[in-house]
Design a protein around this motif. Sequence first.
Motif, short mmCIF file in Angstrom:
data_model
loop_
_atom_site.label_atom_id
_atom_site.label_comp_id
_atom_site.label_asym_id
_atom_site.label_seq_id
_atom_site.Cartn_x
_atom_site.Cartn_y
_atom_site.Cartn_z
N LEU A 1 48.00 30.54 37.54
CA LEU A 1 48.38 29.26 36.67
C LEU A 1 48.53 28.01 37.77
CD1 LEU A 1 51.17 30.30 34.24
CD2 LEU A 1 48.51 29.99 33.94
N ASP A 2 47.56 27.97 38.75
CA ASP A 2 47.72 27.06 39.89
C ASP A 2 46.30 26.56 40.03
OD1 ASP A 2 47.83 25.86 42.19
OD2 ASP A 2 48.85 27.30 43.40
N ILE A 3 45.83 25.26 39.85
CA ILE A 3 44.59 24.64 40.30
C ILE A 3 44.22 24.71 41.53
CG2 ILE A 3 44.87 23.45 37.97
CD1 ILE A 3 45.17 20.72 39.83
N ALA A 4 45.22 24.99 42.48
CA ALA A 4 44.62 24.71 44.18
C ALA A 4 43.43 26.03 44.30
CB ALA A 4 45.88 25.13 44.84
N TYR B 1 43.43 18.06 33.00
CA TYR B 1 43.86 19.00 31.64
C TYR B 1 44.08 20.39 32.10
CZ TYR B 1 41.96 22.19 28.55
OH TYR B 1 42.13 23.39 27.50
N LEU B 2 43.57 20.99 32.99
CA LEU B 2 44.07 22.40 33.27
C LEU B 2 45.03 22.58 33.91
CD1 LEU B 2 42.91 25.26 33.21
CD2 LEU B 2 42.09 25.19 35.49
N GLU B 3 45.77 21.43 34.66
CA GLU B 3 47.15 21.48 35.22
C GLU B 3 47.99 21.30 34.18
OE1 GLU B 3 49.20 19.80 39.43
OE2 GLU B 3 48.09 18.22 37.98
N ALA B 4 47.87 20.47 33.18
CA ALA B 4 48.82 20.44 32.10
C ALA B 4 48.66 21.43 31.27
CB ALA B 4 48.41 19.19 31.41
N ASN C 1 55.97 26.79 30.93
CA ASN C 1 57.05 26.72 30.07
C ASN C 1 57.36 27.43 28.64
OD1 ASN C 1 58.15 25.07 32.16
ND2 ASN C 1 56.96 23.36 31.51
N SER C 2 56.42 28.29 28.42
CA SER C 2 56.20 28.80 27.23
C SER C 2 56.83 30.51 27.47
CB SER C 2 55.06 28.77 26.63
OG SER C 2 54.02 29.72 27.14
#
Length: 127
Positions: free
Chosen positions: A17-20, A50-53, A60-61
């Motif tokens: 879960l990291d766009i880096a 968009y992807l980071e959000a 958070n889910s």
Amino acid sequence: MTNKDLATEYAKAFNNLDIAYIEKHLAEDFKYTSQKVFSQMESKVEYLEYLEAKFLTIKNSQSKLIARMGLFRNESCIALYQIDLSNKSNTGTATLLMEYENGKIKSAGMCMIPSISQIQLLDEMPY
């Protein structure tokens, strides 16, 4: 980098879960489409925002995203599974197909067709 290397970095972005992992591998004129949405994202910046959000929402889910490497028509792709951790059920699957150009990911499409059952799944879940 090979196309498989680029797809592997993309899978790492989903699994962590990291766009880096993909920022430097997307072409500046990168385009993203989804068969669930009828509009196209026309830029790398728009897609990364968009992807980071999306990743933040998942963090958070009560969900977990799992990316597994696959092949479709002899090209690397990614099988995506979203799992609801509260009841350990699969809440969605999709196939991410990519196009490559000059050592970059030129475009990506989130697909229901081909489904995960229509691609060759590999025993690789990069982290």
